[in-house]
Scaffold this motif. Structure first.
Motif, mmCIF file in Angstrom:
data_model
loop_
_atom_site.group_PDB
_atom_site.id
_atom_site.type_symbol
_atom_site.label_atom_id
_atom_site.label_comp_id
_atom_site.label_asym_id
_atom_site.label_seq_id
_atom_site.Cartn_x
_atom_site.Cartn_y
_atom_site.Cartn_z
ATOM 1 N N SER A 74 0.819 -1.215 0.000
ATOM 2 C CA SER A 74 0.000 0.000 0.000
ATOM 3 C C SER A 74 0.855 1.268 0.000
ATOM 4 N N VAL A 75 2.178 1.082 0.025
ATOM 5 C CA VAL A 75 3.096 2.225 0.056
ATOM 6 C C VAL A 75 3.775 2.367 -1.304
ATOM 7 N N ALA A 76 3.753 3.571 -1.854
ATOM 8 C CA ALA A 76 4.422 3.861 -3.132
ATOM 9 C C ALA A 76 5.470 4.954 -2.910
ATOM 10 N N PHE A 77 6.431 5.006 -3.822
ATOM 11 C CA PHE A 77 7.553 5.948 -3.701
ATOM 12 C C PHE A 77 7.834 6.539 -5.074
ATOM 13 N N ILE A 78 7.952 7.866 -5.148
ATOM 14 C CA ILE A 78 8.360 8.485 -6.411
ATOM 15 C C ILE A 78 9.526 9.446 -6.166
ATOM 16 N N ASN A 79 10.455 9.455 -7.104
ATOM 17 C CA ASN A 79 11.544 10.436 -7.084
ATOM 18 C C ASN A 79 11.047 11.701 -7.763
ATOM 19 N N ASP A 80 10.705 12.676 -6.973
ATOM 20 C CA ASP A 80 10.128 13.908 -7.493
ATOM 21 C C ASP A 80 10.277 14.963 -6.399
ATOM 22 N N LEU A 81 9.887 16.179 -6.716
ATOM 23 C CA LEU A 81 9.960 17.272 -5.757
ATOM 24 C C LEU A 81 8.577 17.880 -5.593
ATOM 25 N N ALA A 82 8.055 17.844 -4.375
ATOM 26 C CA ALA A 82 6.783 18.512 -4.093
ATOM 27 C C ALA A 82 7.020 20.017 -4.114
ATOM 28 N N ILE A 83 6.219 20.748 -4.890
ATOM 29 C CA ILE A 83 6.432 22.188 -5.024
ATOM 30 C C ILE A 83 5.268 23.012 -4.494
ATOM 31 N N THR A 88 -7.866 21.679 1.108
ATOM 32 C CA THR A 88 -9.189 21.617 0.488
ATOM 33 C C THR A 88 -10.213 21.244 1.556
ATOM 34 N N GLU A 89 -11.450 21.117 1.155
ATOM 35 C CA GLU A 89 -12.510 20.769 2.109
ATOM 36 C C GLU A 89 -12.294 19.383 2.706
ATOM 37 N N ASN A 90 -11.727 18.459 1.917
ATOM 38 C CA ASN A 90 -11.578 17.074 2.368
ATOM 39 C C ASN A 90 -10.137 16.648 2.608
ATOM 40 N N GLY A 91 -9.199 17.549 2.473
ATOM 41 C CA GLY A 91 -7.807 17.173 2.651
ATOM 42 C C GLY A 91 -6.880 18.173 2.001
ATOM 43 N N PHE A 92 -6.034 17.662 1.073
ATOM 44 C CA PHE A 92 -5.020 18.525 0.466
ATOM 45 C C PHE A 92 -4.785 18.119 -0.984
ATOM 46 N N ASN A 93 -4.454 19.099 -1.803
ATOM 47 C CA ASN A 93 -3.913 18.847 -3.134
ATOM 48 C C ASN A 93 -2.416 19.102 -3.092
ATOM 49 N N VAL A 94 -1.653 18.221 -3.746
ATOM 50 C CA VAL A 94 -0.194 18.354 -3.779
ATOM 51 C C VAL A 94 0.274 18.313 -5.232
ATOM 52 N N ASP A 95 1.074 19.300 -5.624
ATOM 53 C CA ASP A 95 1.657 19.342 -6.967
ATOM 54 C C ASP A 95 3.146 19.049 -6.894
ATOM 55 N N THR A 96 3.666 18.375 -7.910
ATOM 56 C CA THR A 96 5.091 18.066 -7.959
ATOM 57 C C THR A 96 5.757 18.746 -9.155
ATOM 58 N N GLN A 97 7.077 18.767 -9.102
ATOM 59 C CA GLN A 97 7.856 19.413 -10.160
ATOM 60 C C GLN A 97 7.637 18.764 -11.517
ATOM 61 N N SER A 98 7.394 17.453 -11.537
ATOM 62 C CA SER A 98 7.208 16.733 -12.800
ATOM 63 C C SER A 98 5.803 16.927 -13.374
ATOM 64 N N GLY A 99 4.928 17.598 -12.617
ATOM 65 C CA GLY A 99 3.583 17.862 -13.118
ATOM 66 C C GLY A 99 2.495 16.996 -12.520
ATOM 67 N N GLU A 100 2.850 16.111 -11.586
ATOM 68 C CA GLU A 100 1.828 15.288 -10.933
ATOM 69 C C GLU A 100 0.922 16.171 -10.070
ATOM 70 N N LYS A 101 -0.387 15.884 -10.121
ATOM 71 C CA LYS A 101 -1.350 16.562 -9.271
ATOM 72 C C LYS A 101 -2.033 15.500 -8.422
ATOM 73 N N LEU A 102 -1.794 15.552 -7.131
ATOM 74 C CA LEU A 102 -2.167 14.466 -6.227
ATOM 75 C C LEU A 102 -3.141 14.959 -5.171
ATOM 76 N N VAL A 103 -3.890 14.005 -4.612
ATOM 77 C CA VAL A 103 -4.889 14.309 -3.592
ATOM 78 C C VAL A 103 -4.610 13.427 -2.375
ATOM 79 N N THR A 104 -4.709 13.993 -1.176
ATOM 80 C CA THR A 104 -4.464 13.211 0.030
ATOM 81 C C THR A 104 -5.308 13.726 1.188
ATOM 82 N N SER A 105 -5.579 12.841 2.143
ATOM 83 C CA SER A 105 -6.297 13.246 3.351
ATOM 84 C C SER A 105 -5.370 13.914 4.355
ATOM 85 N N LYS A 106 -4.131 13.383 4.457
ATOM 86 C CA LYS A 106 -3.167 13.897 5.432
ATOM 87 C C LYS A 106 -1.811 14.096 4.754
ATOM 88 N N ILE A 107 -1.011 14.975 5.333
ATOM 89 C CA ILE A 107 0.362 15.197 4.865
ATOM 90 C C ILE A 107 1.309 15.044 6.043
#
Length: 301
Positions: A74-83, A88-107
């Motif tokens: 259930s654990v994944a790992f990416i070599n990237d930089l969170a920028i 948000t109402e339900n958690g957080f949006n996280v963007d990375t340098q490579s262009g990934e747009k991610l959603v999470t409940s906790k950081i």
């Protein structure tokens, strides 16, 4: 990345981040670790004062830890930089340098700190090798050696008291007028610890091992090691943009459960504590992972 929604995103995948991920992975939480590969101790040859790992190169510890953590599916790992991250109402949006747009409940921030090493020739090359920050992490290896303490005032006095147990060949380097209380001057004199006030022009070294200190007046003195505490800044600005408070010393403010001042955001490792060691980072990461899991459980159960 196919699936972009997670229960926890851990920003920073060194010792604290990996430790947090293991605690969460063992609870079957869907976790993503984002790491840019710039660990602050990447120049340090060996890690010490960590049982079972004493003397092991830091990179080998993190490599072994990563391999073990990623056994939890259930654990994944990416070599990237969170920028960027935004609440948000339900958690957080996280963007990375490579262009990934991610959603999470906790950081969880395990982003560490960045040392602001002065631009003195030799400082950068020796930092973490023979220009060191902690007697517990490095002191034993330089016991009985000619040692300098690059500090002034209370910090210099505190370090001198600790390091004097490891070597009798000790000099304080204040790079300016010495700033000690009369009783501190007396104690340093009683322990035969001299003070040099002349500024340092350069460290002469061989592959990071200090050989000589060159002073601005042209004098040279042989040294084997030099303790220093440099200013620092947070390695990531994202906690500040989210509104996380910092302490007066510049660390991310957390409570006893590694929770920041922003709901749903946790932090661990060097970005939260003066206790700067691999062992301390692992311990705080383990607690951050457990407390994040507890928060998720409370919300879902």
């Amino acid at each position: 990345m196919e699936n972009k929604k997670f229960e926890v995103i851990i920003i920073g995948g060194s010792y604290a981040g990996l430790s947090a991920a293991m605690a969460l992975g063992r609870s079957l939480r869907k976790v993503l670790i984002i790491d840019s590969g710039s660990a602050c101790n990447r120049q340090t040859p060996h890690s010490h004062n960590f049982i079972t790992q004493d003397g092991v190169p830091p990179a080998k510890i993190s490599e072994k830890a990563k391999n073990q953590v990623l056994q939890y599916k259930s654990v994944a790992f990416i070599n990237d930089l969170a920028i960027k991250a935004e609440k948000t109402e339900n958690g957080f949006n996280v963007d990375t340098q490579s262009g990934e747009k991610l959603v999470t409940s906790k950081i969880i921030f395990a982003t560490g700190i960045k040392d602001l090493v002065p631009p003195v020739p030799g400082f950068k090359e020796c930092w973490g090798i023979s220009l060191i920050h902690c007697p517990y992490c490095h002191g034993f290896e330089f016991r009985t050696k000619k040692t300098g303490i690059l500090a002034n005032g209370e910090r210099a006095f505190h370090l001198a008291s600790l390091v004097s147990n490891l070597t009798n060949d000790l000099i304080i380097l204040t790079t300016g007028k010495a700033d000690f209380k009369p009783e501190q001057f007396a104690k340093l004199e009683a322990h035969r610890i001299p003070i040099i006030e002349t500024e340092i022009a350069a460290l002469e070294h061989q592959e990071g091992q200090v050989k000589n200190i060159v002073f601005t007046n042209g004098d040279r003195e042989i040294f084997d090691a030099l303790y220093a505490g440099f200013p620092f800044k947070q390695h990531s600005d994202i906690p500040l943009f989210l509104g996380c408070e910092l302490t007066e010393q510049g660390y991310i403010r957390v409570n006893e459960f590694q929770q920041t001042t922003i709901d749903g955001v946790y932090a661990c490792g060097d970005n939260t504590s003066r206790m700067r060691s691999v062992a301390a980072a692992v311990a705080s990461g383990n607690l951050a992972g457990a407390m994040t899991n507890a928060a998720l459980t409370k919300e879902l159960f």
